[in-house]
Design a protein around this motif. Structure first.
Motif, short mmCIF file in Angstrom:
data_model
loop_
_atom_site.label_atom_id
_atom_site.label_comp_id
_atom_site.label_asym_id
_atom_site.label_seq_id
_atom_site.Cartn_x
_atom_site.Cartn_y
_atom_site.Cartn_z
N LEU A 133 -53.67 -28.42 -19.47
CA LEU A 133 -54.31 -27.45 -20.36
C LEU A 133 -54.00 -27.80 -21.81
CD1 LEU A 133 -53.55 -24.04 -18.57
CD2 LEU A 133 -55.58 -25.47 -18.36
N MET A 134 -55.00 -27.67 -22.69
CA MET A 134 -54.82 -27.87 -24.12
C MET A 134 -54.66 -26.49 -24.77
SD MET A 134 -55.32 -31.16 -23.95
CE MET A 134 -55.99 -32.21 -22.63
N ASN A 135 -53.49 -26.20 -25.29
CA ASN A 135 -53.22 -24.88 -25.85
C ASN A 135 -53.75 -24.79 -27.29
OD1 ASN A 135 -52.22 -22.37 -26.48
ND2 ASN A 135 -50.11 -22.79 -25.87
N SER A 136 -55.09 -24.73 -27.40
CA SER A 136 -55.71 -24.68 -28.72
C SER A 136 -55.38 -23.38 -29.45
CB SER A 136 -57.22 -24.85 -28.60
OG SER A 136 -57.78 -23.88 -27.74
N TYR A 137 -55.02 -22.33 -28.71
CA TYR A 137 -54.62 -21.05 -29.31
C TYR A 137 -53.36 -21.24 -30.15
CZ TYR A 137 -53.25 -16.08 -29.48
OH TYR A 137 -52.88 -14.82 -29.89
N HIS A 138 -52.37 -21.96 -29.61
CA HIS A 138 -51.15 -22.22 -30.37
C HIS A 138 -51.42 -23.17 -31.52
CE1 HIS A 138 -47.33 -24.33 -31.35
NE2 HIS A 138 -46.89 -23.08 -31.34
N VAL A 139 -52.24 -24.19 -31.28
CA VAL A 139 -52.58 -25.15 -32.35
C VAL A 139 -53.18 -24.41 -33.54
CG1 VAL A 139 -54.06 -27.10 -32.98
CG2 VAL A 139 -52.87 -27.10 -30.78
N ALA A 140 -54.08 -23.46 -33.28
CA ALA A 140 -54.78 -22.76 -34.36
C ALA A 140 -53.95 -21.65 -34.99
CB ALA A 140 -56.09 -22.17 -33.83
N HIS A 141 -52.85 -21.25 -34.35
CA HIS A 141 -52.01 -20.17 -34.89
C HIS A 141 -50.56 -20.64 -35.08
CE1 HIS A 141 -55.43 -18.08 -33.00
NE2 HIS A 141 -55.29 -17.20 -33.96
N ASN A 142 -50.40 -21.93 -35.24
CA ASN A 142 -49.06 -22.49 -35.41
C ASN A 142 -48.52 -22.10 -36.79
OD1 ASN A 142 -46.76 -24.05 -35.63
ND2 ASN A 142 -47.71 -25.93 -34.89
N PRO A 143 -47.45 -21.28 -36.84
CA PRO A 143 -46.93 -20.85 -38.14
C PRO A 143 -46.34 -21.98 -38.97
CG PRO A 143 -45.45 -20.18 -36.37
CD PRO A 143 -46.69 -20.73 -35.71
N ASP A 144 -46.08 -23.12 -38.32
CA ASP A 144 -45.60 -24.28 -39.08
C ASP A 144 -46.73 -24.94 -39.88
OD1 ASP A 144 -43.12 -23.88 -37.89
OD2 ASP A 144 -43.58 -25.22 -36.21
N VAL A 145 -47.97 -24.59 -39.53
CA VAL A 145 -49.13 -25.15 -40.22
C VAL A 145 -49.85 -24.09 -41.06
CG1 VAL A 145 -51.38 -26.29 -39.89
CG2 VAL A 145 -49.45 -26.85 -38.38
N PHE A 146 -50.04 -22.89 -40.47
CA PHE A 146 -50.81 -21.84 -41.13
C PHE A 146 -49.89 -20.70 -41.58
CE2 PHE A 146 -53.80 -23.84 -38.17
CZ PHE A 146 -54.85 -24.13 -39.02
N ASP A 147 -49.98 -20.36 -42.85
CA ASP A 147 -49.27 -19.20 -43.37
C ASP A 147 -49.93 -17.93 -42.82
OD1 ASP A 147 -47.58 -17.63 -45.15
OD2 ASP A 147 -49.41 -17.32 -46.33
N GLU A 148 -49.11 -17.02 -42.29
CA GLU A 148 -49.61 -15.78 -41.69
C GLU A 148 -50.79 -16.06 -40.76
OE1 GLU A 148 -48.74 -12.16 -44.62
OE2 GLU A 148 -50.13 -13.61 -45.55
N PRO A 149 -50.53 -16.76 -39.67
CA PRO A 149 -51.63 -17.23 -38.80
C PRO A 149 -52.43 -16.14 -38.12
CG PRO A 149 -49.50 -17.56 -37.74
CD PRO A 149 -49.21 -17.14 -39.14
#
Length: 505
Positions: free
Chosen positions: A397-413
């Motif tokens: 499974l590709m966890n695209s939900y975590h990729v798009a809400h990764n707090p290390d990448v996005f501020d206030e995801p």
């Protein structure tokens, strides 16, 4: 007594041998090195997982276990890739190693032949080629699609105006618009917002979704297909499958039969006509059409389900965003007003004039990430990803939900902040910017969603033209806008809301 003792000793020895055998075998399994939550024998982690909230559970696991983790469903290991880098390595860098699909019993019962869920094969490659060919030939492609959507939007505006000050359910509005667009694309005729055919399409789709939902109790048939033969244990599920199969087959086949009777190669209508033409011209070595009616029904059902389910959820989320953030609505309207006269129709080519709108579109797709794990993949051979060895036939499974809400990448995801996709000059950030790269909602590589451009086009034209003409206000209670609280049902499902449309002066 001696004989009983001997039998007992033999049984104990056999048990010890089996325990040792499976223990040693588990030690040799390369998946053993992948971190993940401990589970129970045979059951694995199934007792600790909530199907309706699994996107949040996997999100928390990703924060704990890192880029690659493992869970077990009824003892069967499933590898979950949580980082953009690991997902892209599996989808692109390893070629076709992860391009298989796990067998999904219920889906294959309702839609026996399809592009989305079938495993890698010559037939699957052929179906995808024909699907893409029809898309490119249709009108051709996006140019004609835009005309279809503009006609549908004009009909939708007329319908909203006729309702006057009456509030409309956002889900009802979304389904009406998307079904009209899809019906026109598929069958080549013009349909009104409340056409009976559109209602039939929605009803058929709803039956198929309910019967095959991977997050329902019926998912046990997918996990353990041998249980399918014990029909007395799953009477309700079998009734749903039989009913959905009959409804889908009857509806789609009737449209195919009608299209064949009125087919005119000199006057091509929707995608169905292009498929029929292929059916006549694409002949195999055995002299039979490469695309038979069973395959054609599968293609059209994929077209319907994928297009309707994703677009209607996107539009439901858009209404929530506009109602929760009136400032966002005014910003987008001000940008539209600065570029277009009130009577001017906004077209796809106009996207470059609307960077605020484009930024919101990117943020909308990131925030919702309505396909949290993409379509399941399966390793077709022994391979590896992110340094871990993955045996053949392992579900991934590709966890695209975590990729798009990764707090290390996005501020206030978990907040909707379109400005994150704009630079200091108010322009859209480049495609290769890390923030734009951290969205995998449409997949990547050979099995990337072929309908991505059509989905984005539908959403843009709807949003731009509706905001140009109306102020959108809530009627009654406004539901929460928190993707973490949306239930899983095939996809993440935002709540519906009653919307009141007021003509802008």
């Amino acid at each position: 007594m001696e004989r009983k003792e001997l039998v007992t000793q033999v049984l104990l020895a056999a048990a010890a041998f089996l325990v040792s055998y499976f223990f040693i075998k588990s030690l040799k399994n390369p998946l053993r090195k992948i971190p993940g939550p401990s589970g129970y024998p045979l059951l694995g982690n199934i007792l600790s997982l909530n199907p309706k909230n699994i996107h949040n559970q996997f999100y928390e696991m990703a924060r704990k276990y890192g880029a690659v983790m493992k869970v077990k469903i009824f003892g069967k290991p499933i590898v979950v890739l949580n980082s953009r880098e690991a997902c892209l390595e599996a989808l692109i860098k390893t070629g076709t190693d992860f391009q298989g699909r796990p067998p999904l019993k219920r889906n294959n019962m309702v839609v026996p032949t399809n592009v989305v869920f079938s495993n890698l094969s010559d037939e699957q490659a052929m179906l995808r080629r024909l699907f893409t060919k029809a898309m490119k030939a249709y009108g051709p492609g996006v140019a004609h699609l835009e005309n279809v959507m503009q006609d549908t939007i004009r009909g939708l505006v007329d319908g909203i105006d006729q309702k006057g000050d009456q509030a409309i359910e956002s889900t009802e509005l979304s389904i009406g618009y998307v079904c009209c667009v899809l019906a026109s694309m598929m069958f080549g005729e013009k349909y009104s917002y409340d056409d009976e055919l559109c209602h039939q399409m929605n009803q058929v789709n709803s039956q198929v979704i309910e019967a095959t939902d991977p997050f329902s109790s019926g998912a046990v048939l997918d996990a353990m297909p041998f249980l399918y033969d014990f029909k007395f244990l799953f009477r309700d599920q079998h009734k749903k499958l039989d009913s959905a199969n009959e409804a889908a087959t009857t509806f789609i086949q009737s449209r195919i039969d009608d299209a064949k009777q009125s087919f005119d190669a000199n006057h091509m209508r929707g995608c169905l006509d292009f498929f029929i033409e292929m059916q006549k011209n694409e002949i195999g070595a055995d002299g039979k059409p490469l695309l038979d009616d069973v395959m054609l029904r599968g293609l059209l059902m994929n077209f319907l389900t994928a297009g309707l389910e994703t677009s209607r959820r996107s539009l439901a989320q858009i209404f929530l965003d506009l109602l929760h953030d009136p400032t966002l609505q005014k910003i987008l309207q001000a940008e539209i007003d600065s570029q277009f006269e009130p009577t001017q129709t906004i077209a796809l080519k106009d996207k470059v004039k609307l960077p605020q709108m484009e930024a919101y579109m990117l943020e909308h797709l990131r925030f919702l990430t309505q396909v949290p794990f993409m379509i399941p993949h399966m390793a077709v051979r022994d391979t590896e990803v992110a340094g871990y060895k993955i045996p053949a036939d392992t579900v991934v499974l590709m966890n695209s939900y975590h990729v798009a809400h990764n707090p290390d990448v996005f501020d206030e995801p978990f907040k909707v902040k379109p400005d994150r996709f704009l630079n200091g000059s108010g322009e859209l950030i480049d495609r290769d910017h890390p923030l734009r790269q951290n969205f995998l909602g449409f997949g990547a590589g050979r099995r990337q969603c072929p309908g991505e451009s059509f989905a984005k086009s539908r959403i843009f034209l709807f949003l731009a033209n509706i905001l140009q003409k109306y102020d959108v206000k809530v009627e009654g209670e406004l539901p929460e806008r928190d993707v973490r609280k949306y239930p899983m049902s095939i996809l993440l499902t935002p709540p519906s809301v009653k919307v009141r449309f007021t003509r802008r002066q």
